[in-house]
Design a protein around this motif. Structure first.
Motif, PDB file in Angstrom:
ATOM      1  N   UNK A  73     102.332  27.818 139.325  1.00 29.97           N
ATOM      2  CA  UNK A  73     100.994  28.162 138.835  1.00 29.97           C
ATOM      3  C   UNK A  73     100.444  27.132 137.855  1.00 29.97           C
ATOM      4  N   UNK A  74     101.284  26.192 137.417  1.00 31.31           N
ATOM      5  CA  UNK A  74     100.881  25.193 136.426  1.00 31.31           C
ATOM      6  C   UNK A  74     100.593  23.880 137.146  1.00 31.31           C
ATOM      7  N   UNK A  75      99.334  23.446 137.166  1.00 35.48           N
ATOM      8  CA  UNK A  75      98.959  22.250 137.941  1.00 35.48           C
ATOM      9  C   UNK A  75      99.828  21.019 137.662  1.00 35.48           C
ATOM     10  N   UNK A  76     100.221  20.798 136.415  1.00 34.69           N
ATOM     11  CA  UNK A  76     101.021  19.609 136.093  1.00 34.69           C
ATOM     12  C   UNK A  76     102.432  19.661 136.677  1.00 34.69           C
ATOM     13  N   UNK A  77     102.927  20.853 137.013  1.00 33.72           N
ATOM     14  CA  UNK A  77     104.312  21.004 137.459  1.00 33.72           C
ATOM     15  C   UNK A  77     104.449  21.471 138.908  1.00 33.72           C
ATOM     16  N   UNK A  78     103.368  21.908 139.533  1.00 32.48           N
ATOM     17  CA  UNK A  78     103.458  22.587 140.826  1.00 32.48           C
ATOM     18  C   UNK A  78     104.000  21.731 141.963  1.00 32.48           C
ATOM     19  N   UNK A  79     104.031  20.412 141.805  1.00 36.77           N
ATOM     20  CA  UNK A  79     104.556  19.539 142.860  1.00 36.77           C
ATOM     21  C   UNK A  79     106.007  19.122 142.647  1.00 36.77           C
ATOM     22  N   UNK A  80     106.628  19.656 141.602  1.00 38.78           N
ATOM     23  CA  UNK A  80     108.036  19.340 141.364  1.00 38.78           C
ATOM     24  C   UNK A  80     108.875  20.136 142.356  1.00 38.78           C
TER      25      UNK A  80
END
Length: 82
Positions: A73-80
């Motif tokens: 749900x957190x844009x900065x982390x969602x691709x990890x």
């Protein structure tokens, strides 16, 4: 395989965490950070960047599923990769 990635291992059992880290280091990874639960892991995400999260499912404070939902749900982390 890039062994210079920064890995976050989230596991409340110190023994299990040591096993994960032992095998990851055996595969050549050396940038490994350990968190004892999801809340601790999310606090670490706010301080540093990680390329991979390996998480336990059942943990106190914030379990693995709650952590996964919060990360995605957190844009900065969602691709990890999780």
């Amino acid at each position: 395989m890039d062994t210079n990635i920064n890995i976050l291992v989230v596991e409340d059992s110190e023994f299990q965490s040591e096993i994960f880290i032992f095998y990851l280091k055996g595969m050549g990874f050396n940038k490994i950070t350990q968190a004892g639960n999801g809340a601790e892991a999310f606090a670490l995400l706010e301080k540093d960047s990680y390329d991979l999260i390996i998480s336990d499912w059942e943990m106190p404070e914030m379990n693995g599923l709650e952590l996964l939902k919060k990360v995605k749900e957190t844009p900065d982390y969602q691709n990890i990769p999780f």
